[in-house]
Design a protein around this motif. Sequence first.
Motif, PDB file in Angstrom:
ATOM      1  N   HIS A 167       0.882  -1.144   0.039  1.00 66.17           N
ATOM      2  CA  HIS A 167       0.036  -0.113   0.090  1.00 66.17           C
ATOM      3  C   HIS A 167       0.758   1.310   0.047  1.00 66.17           C
ATOM      4  N   ALA A 168       0.217   2.320  -0.269  1.00 62.84           N
ATOM      5  CA  ALA A 168       1.042   3.567  -0.565  1.00 62.84           C
ATOM      6  C   ALA A 168       1.109   4.291   0.642  1.00 62.84           C
ATOM      7  N   HIS A 169       0.116   4.508   1.584  1.00 64.34           N
ATOM      8  CA  HIS A 169      -0.121   5.256   2.659  1.00 64.34           C
ATOM      9  C   HIS A 169      -0.708   4.437   3.913  1.00 64.34           C
ATOM     10  N   PRO A 170      -0.389   4.806   5.118  1.00 64.40           N
ATOM     11  CA  PRO A 170      -1.145   4.335   6.008  1.00 64.40           C
ATOM     12  C   PRO A 170      -2.445   4.760   5.992  1.00 64.40           C
ATOM     13  N   ASP A 171      -3.613   4.022   6.042  1.00 64.72           N
ATOM     14  CA  ASP A 171      -4.849   4.099   5.796  1.00 64.72           C
ATOM     15  C   ASP A 171      -5.450   3.505   4.940  1.00 64.72           C
ATOM     16  N   ASP A 172      -4.558   3.137   3.633  1.00 60.30           N
ATOM     17  CA  ASP A 172      -4.887   2.432   2.512  1.00 60.30           C
ATOM     18  C   ASP A 172      -5.251   0.984   2.779  1.00 60.30           C
ATOM     19  N   GLU A 173      -4.472   0.485   3.769  1.00 57.58           N
ATOM     20  CA  GLU A 173      -4.501  -1.127   4.212  1.00 57.58           C
ATOM     21  C   GLU A 173      -6.106  -1.089   4.567  1.00 57.58           C
ATOM     22  N   ASP A 233       1.582   8.419  -5.454  1.00 58.98           N
ATOM     23  CA  ASP A 233       2.336   7.587  -4.763  1.00 58.98           C
ATOM     24  C   ASP A 233       1.395   6.224  -5.136  1.00 58.98           C
ATOM     25  N   HIS A 234       0.089   6.107  -5.347  1.00 59.17           N
ATOM     26  CA  HIS A 234      -0.747   5.051  -5.531  1.00 59.17           C
ATOM     27  C   HIS A 234      -0.372   4.304  -7.151  1.00 59.17           C
ATOM     28  N   ILE A 235       0.235   5.385  -8.011  1.00 64.77           N
ATOM     29  CA  ILE A 235       0.635   4.702  -9.318  1.00 64.77           C
ATOM     30  C   ILE A 235       1.990   4.160  -8.994  1.00 64.77           C
TER      31      ILE A 235
HETATM   32 ZN    ZN Z   1      -3.334   6.391  -0.380  1.00 69.24          ZN
END
Ligand code: ZN
Length: 294
Positions: free
Chosen positions: A4-10, A136-138
């Motif tokens: 995952h890109a960021h904490p919270d995406d998971e 960041d997601h890409i």
């Molecule tokens: Zn994110």
Amino acid sequence: MAVHAHPDDESSKGAATMARYVDEGVDVLVVTCTGGERGSILNPALKHRKDIEDNISEIRRMEMDRARAILGVRQHWLGFVDSGLPEGDPLPPLPEGCFALVPLDEAVERLVREIREQRPHVMTTYDEYGGYPHPDHIRTHEVSIAAFDAAADPDRFPDAGYPWQPLKMYYDVGFSYERATALHEVMLDMGLESPYDEWFKNREEWFSKRRRPNLTTRVNVANWFERRDAALLAHATQVDPEGWFFKIPLDLQHAAWPTEDFELVRSLVDSTIPEDDLFAGVREREDAVACEEA
Ligand SMILES: [Zn+2]
């Protein structure tokens, strides 16, 4: 291994699936590429608080600790810095040193090292649009795809551990035409206001501009939706507890769309599509290997 890109995406993509697999004894590892340092504060109750703005990195680590405990997963940081979501016209340049500007191979090597150390059978990541177009997601998509192959190649990154080949790779499919339509319709059937109202009116146009994911794999995780929501709420600065994500009562979600969905994009094992298990074909293969060894 869920990348995952960021904490919270998971917690917003595949969280119920991870919680279910944890309960079933699978070793689930989340790899978070960035620290989420540039995330906007989306919870109205926590906006414009200097104590939060000044300590956002630390706060997001604490939020991640809580979410990790709720889901029961392990989690590693890849150690890159959030690129932020550029806004404006023209878009401002990305900040120096951020994840999206780090040379691709540098990021791939770090993920390859994780893969070789952790030896996952199954990986999840985002599609080429990143699920939504955050740089960041890409980048997370590009790094995951490259690392899936490079981890098994002894000639790539020879100092990053002993080669390991993951067997399957999936894209998280958080938003699909099918799911959004089902949830929209069940809300209307119950005489409730649908958070997908605007989207539904423009759905053909919406999808004409986007790749339509192929739901190869639907994992029934209705009984883990509550854990998913609790994990997402643990990222208190990043979510509005009154927001659209929480608008659909869980019993209606159970009835209308009890699964989280994935698109199988790489596989080195045999499985029949549609699947209902991310480990379809992997379990059979591992059992066969165990028999041979016995
Ligand atoms: Zn994110």
